[in-house]
Write an enzyme that holds these catalytic residues in place. Structure first.
Site, PDB file in Angstrom:
ATOM      1  N   CYS A  44     -12.240  -6.009   2.085  1.00 19.21           N
ATOM      2  CA  CYS A  44     -13.434  -6.629   1.221  1.00 19.21           C
ATOM      3  C   CYS A  44     -14.566  -5.889   1.708  1.00 19.21           C
ATOM      4  O   CYS A  44     -15.157  -6.179   2.802  1.00 19.21           O
ATOM      5  CB  CYS A  44     -13.425  -7.863   1.331  1.00 19.21           C
ATOM      6  SG  CYS A  44     -15.067  -8.486   0.564  1.00 19.21           S
TER       7      CYS A  44
ATOM      8  N   CYS B 242     -17.596  -7.771   1.762  1.00 18.01           N
ATOM      9  CA  CYS B 242     -17.654  -8.779   3.002  1.00 18.01           C
ATOM     10  C   CYS B 242     -18.153  -7.905   4.171  1.00 18.01           C
ATOM     11  O   CYS B 242     -18.810  -8.706   5.129  1.00 18.01           O
ATOM     12  CB  CYS B 242     -16.592  -9.359   3.447  1.00 18.01           C
ATOM     13  SG  CYS B 242     -15.585 -10.111   1.829  1.00 18.01           S
ATOM     14  N   ASP B 243     -17.520  -6.826   4.777  1.00 24.98           N
ATOM     15  CA  ASP B 243     -17.689  -6.285   5.798  1.00 24.98           C
ATOM     16  C   ASP B 243     -18.269  -4.943   5.981  1.00 24.98           C
ATOM     17  O   ASP B 243     -18.396  -4.253   6.929  1.00 24.98           O
ATOM     18  CB  ASP B 243     -15.959  -5.994   6.174  1.00 24.98           C
ATOM     19  CG  ASP B 243     -15.351  -7.326   6.368  1.00 24.98           C
ATOM     20  OD1 ASP B 243     -15.976  -8.359   6.893  1.00 24.98           O
ATOM     21  OD2 ASP B 243     -13.980  -7.147   6.222  1.00 24.98           O
TER      22      ASP B 243
END
Ligand code: NDP
Length: 314
Positions: free
Chosen positions: A136, A139-140
């Site tokens: 992701c 997300c990261d």
């Protein structure tokens, strides 16, 4: 252990689940929605959604899901946190165990559990999960500002993630096993035009290396041919974007699934192999896998459930 009854249980909270909730609520079915392990589904990990009708300037994935959720709540859909851990579809009302303890007895069920990111299956993916390996980018990606990362895959997701990461990172490798991208032309062009992205065609990943965190990847170009070439790249992050697998493990043995685990639908409807159990969205879509299609399938499933209830009331 609590037990509750409902006319309609919707399992999943992506575009399909929330749209089914909007329709089922407006049909006076007072649905319960089990929001599952990732409320809002995959779109909550997406950046910009440019192709959902009604948003001429685009919308972020999380905002789109917040809007759909609020719309379901407006009609009093009963949204609950919880995961379906077991199901018994052998008789009506259907029994769904939630979080291993509570039970929902449902006259009809709509399965909208979506799909989850696939991994390559390399032992190193598990070894470095959260230590440089991610599925992701949104997300990261933040952790890789001004660093070097690799994205695996050649579809729209991979291109989208590569473009997002290129806005943060210094350099992005796109590792593509074929000699071409599968992504839509507009996404391909954006990737080709981005000077920070280097595409490695005909290339597969053999493993990762690094002390505690990812420091690089072992790659092979033209594997198995006389042009085969093994080489390493230095990277700080390794992002998987190679498609998704349907979230159907809990339904195995209860309804018909295809070889890849997708729910099989009957004819031109949302009906599954069990009368009264319907499915919508990516969990039953091997072809389109688009948010707007999932929403449409959620609508169909709610209409089918409503008609089923009229025909076969309990
Ligand atoms: P896709 O199935 O379209 O693409 C998966 C990619 O991963 C392919 O390039 C595939 O290679 C590659 N791949 C699969 N397995 C491996 C493996 N073991 N090793 C290396 N590479 C592998 O999945 P996506 O998630 O990209 O897209 C799914 C759907 O969602 C599509 O319909 C897409 O259009 C849509 N989508 C749309 C977006 C948008 O419009 N904004 C954004 C994201 C997704 P190969 O080609 O060789 O099979």
């Amino acid at each position: 252990m609590a037990q509750i009854n409902t006319k309609c249980l919707i399992i999943g909270s992506g575009p399909a689940g929330y749209t089914a909730a909007i329709y089922a609520s407006r049909a006076n079915m007072a649905p319960i929605v089990l929001e599952g392990p990732a409320p809002g589904g995959q779109l909550t990990t997406t950046t910009e959604v440019e192709n959902f009708p009604g948003y001429p300037k685009g919308i972020t994935g999380p905002q789109l899901m917040d809007d759909l959720r609020a719309q379901a709540q407006r009609f009093d859909a009963d949204l609950r946190q919880g995961i379906a851990t077991a199901v018994d579809f052998s008789k009506r009302p259907f029994a769904v165990t939630v979080n291993g303890s509570d039970t929902v007895l449902a006259d009809t069920v709509i399965i909208a559990t979506g799909a989850s990111a696939r991994y390559l299956g390399l032992p190193d993916e598990q070894k470095y999960l959260g230590m440089g390996v991610s599925a992701c980018a949104t997300c990261d990606g933040f952790f890789y500002r001004n660093r070097t990362v690799a994205v695996v895959g050649g579809g729209d997701t991979a291109c989208e993630e590569a473009l997002y990461l290129a806005s943060l990172a210094e350099k992005v490798y796109l590792i593509v096993r074929k000699p071409y991208l599968r992504a839509s032309k507009v996404m391909q062009q954006r990737v080709f035009d981005n000077p920070k992205i280097q595409i490695l065609f005909n290339t597969n990943t053999l493993g990762l290396f690094g002390d505690e965190v990812v420091e690089g990847a072992h790659l092979v170009e033209y594997a198995g041919t006389d042009k085969e070439d093994k080489f390493d790249i230095s990277i700080d992050g390794f992002f998987l974007a190679i498609g998704h697998k349907p979230n159907t493990d809990v339904f195995r043995g209860q309804i018909e699934l295809d070889d890849a685990g997708f729910i099989v639908l009957k004819g031109n409807s949302s009906a599954t192999s069990v009368p009264g159990v319907f499915a919508a969205g990516d969990v039953a879509d091997t072809v389109y896998q688009q948010a707007v299609v999932a929403a449409g399938m959620g609508c169909r499933a709610a209409l089918d459930a409503e008609r089923f209830m009229l025909e076969y009331p309990l």
